[in-house]
Design a protein around this motif. Structure first.
Motif, PDB file in Angstrom:
ATOM      1  N   GLN A 260       0.804  -1.220   0.022  1.00 40.63           N
ATOM      2  CA  GLN A 260       0.051   0.114  -0.180  1.00 40.63           C
ATOM      3  C   GLN A 260       0.992   1.384  -0.014  1.00 40.63           C
ATOM      4  O   GLN A 260       0.537   2.320  -0.678  1.00 40.63           O
ATOM      5  N   ASP A 261       1.960   1.088   0.923  1.00 41.13           N
ATOM      6  CA  ASP A 261       2.813   2.312   0.564  1.00 41.13           C
ATOM      7  C   ASP A 261       3.818   2.383  -0.472  1.00 41.13           C
ATOM      8  O   ASP A 261       3.982   3.652  -0.837  1.00 41.13           O
ATOM      9  N   ASP A 264       1.471   4.390  -2.904  1.00 40.84           N
ATOM     10  CA  ASP A 264       1.538   5.980  -2.402  1.00 40.84           C
ATOM     11  C   ASP A 264       2.648   6.372  -3.048  1.00 40.84           C
ATOM     12  O   ASP A 264       2.563   7.570  -3.495  1.00 40.84           O
ATOM     13  N   THR A 265       4.021   5.878  -3.024  1.00 40.20           N
ATOM     14  CA  THR A 265       5.148   6.282  -3.561  1.00 40.20           C
ATOM     15  C   THR A 265       4.660   6.385  -5.097  1.00 40.20           C
ATOM     16  O   THR A 265       5.193   7.649  -5.574  1.00 40.20           O
ATOM     17  N   LEU A 267       1.980   6.955  -6.685  1.00 42.72           N
ATOM     18  CA  LEU A 267       1.028   8.027  -6.907  1.00 42.72           C
ATOM     19  C   LEU A 267       1.871   9.345  -6.928  1.00 42.72           C
ATOM     20  O   LEU A 267       1.565  10.359  -7.325  1.00 42.72           O
ATOM     21  N   ASN A 268       2.874   9.686  -5.756  1.00 39.19           N
ATOM     22  CA  ASN A 268       3.599  10.694  -5.611  1.00 39.19           C
ATOM     23  C   ASN A 268       4.672  10.812  -6.665  1.00 39.19           C
ATOM     24  O   ASN A 268       5.031  11.948  -6.930  1.00 39.19           O
ATOM     25  N   GLN A 274      -5.145   3.584  -8.213  1.00 36.82           N
ATOM     26  CA  GLN A 274      -6.351   3.673  -7.195  1.00 36.82           C
ATOM     27  C   GLN A 274      -6.433   2.837  -6.298  1.00 36.82           C
ATOM     28  O   GLN A 274      -6.293   1.397  -6.630  1.00 36.82           O
ATOM     29  N   HIS A 275      -6.351   2.995  -5.072  1.00 37.72           N
ATOM     30  CA  HIS A 275      -6.362   2.054  -4.048  1.00 37.72           C
ATOM     31  C   HIS A 275      -7.347   1.244  -4.097  1.00 37.72           C
ATOM     32  O   HIS A 275      -8.615   1.748  -4.242  1.00 37.72           O
TER      33      HIS A 275
END
Length: 304
Positions: A260-261, A264-265, A267-268, A274-275
């Motif tokens: 999940q992290d 996020d990386t 996405l950044n 999309q989660h």
């Protein structure tokens, strides 16, 4: 063919799980004036194995397959996944990642992603448990890209040593869809131990059943399309995979959190994801009416 990104690295389809571990950073995307510029990314390496120098294809389909498999067998000419691999009657053995397809038209995305993970683990473990040249076709049914190349190399090693590299066919009974991209998906699963046929200890004479270790898996799946015929054969297939041995499934929650992290990386970095978080079981897949064609129920797949 080069990929082009403007302002950001869009889509995440070219990413691999190794990229996530390495903390891949996009190169500068803005000029001195601060205005966005277009970055042309280098073409990806060709992950296909070389043509078997001893191949003697008998048909155009055999010639196509000879481009992908390290070891040739004449059985490739007449073999198709329904009879050979025991799964997914519509899937071509030779497929490549593709884009521009709305995969939701072919079924529910979480179910297709979970089915792709289960199919990959089942076909690869079954092929390694009974290594034959024809088993290469089954490996190709479940995977594309780096995952297929790695699995074919493992199978080739098992063929050369004439030793099975797996105790038997297995697949995770539950898969969690971590996130979905425009033409990709990230999923995780815990693959539990599978009891093998009982054997006898040569010293004590006692019978025992060895078991394979439990491991946690992360799977990057890509929308892929078959090339063996003109029928639109579209599915999620495993493009990259990472395994970590684990004492049971106790490390499941930290493993899920890690990926999940990772999303996020991504996405950044400007990728489009999309989660999700849905958990799909083999029971759910088998009990659901098929969207089209015949059902593909993991519980009906061959165990040997």
């Amino acid at each position: 063919m080069s990929a082009v990104a403007a302002c950001s690295l869009v889509g995440g389809d070219d990413a691999t799980l190794a990229d996530a571990d390495a903390g891949v950073q996009p190169s500068s995307l803005a000029g001195d004036s601060g205005r966005p510029v277009v970055e042309v990314l280098p073409p990806q390496a060709d992950h296909r194995p070389p043509l078997d120098p001893d191949a003697d294809p008998q048909t155009p389909l055999g010639q196509l397959r000879a481009r992908y498999f390290p070891v040739w067998t004449q059985e490739f000419d007449g073999a198709f996944p329904p009879e050979t691999c025991g799964t997914a009657w519509e899937l071509d053995g030779i497929a490549e990642p593709t884009g521009g397809i709305d995969i939701s038209l072919y079924g529910e995305v979480p179910v297709m992603a979970a089915l792709g993970v289960m199919r990959y683990e089942h076909l690869v473990s079954r092929a390694l448990a009974d290594p034959t040249p024809l088993a290469q076709l089954c490996v190709a049914v479940g995977s594309v890209g780096p995952a297929r190349t790695a699995a074919l190399e493992l199978l080739q090693t098992a063929l050369e040593s004439d030793q099975p590299a797996s105790l038997g066919a297995s697949y995770p009974s539950e898969v969690t869809l971590v996130a979905v991209g425009p033409s990709a998906a990230l999923a995780v699963a815990c693959v539990g131990p599978q009891a093998a046929a009982a054997s006898t200890d040569s010293e004590t004479g006692e019978a025992h059943s060895p078991v394979e270790p439990t491991y946690l898996g992360a799977y990057l799946l890509r929308v892929s399309r078959g090339h063996e015929d003109r029928v639109a054969d579209t599915s999620y297939r495993v493009f990259d995979v990472e395994h970590r041995e684990s004492p049971g499934c106790a490390g499941w929650e930290p493993w899920l959190a890690q990926w999940q992290d990772t999303v996020d990386t991504w996405l950044n970095e400007g990728q489009i994801w999309q989660h999700d978080g849905q958990q799909i079981t083999a029971e759910t897949i088998c009990n659901a009416p098929p969207a089209a064609g015949e059902p593909d129920c993991p519980k009906q797949w061959p165990r040997q």
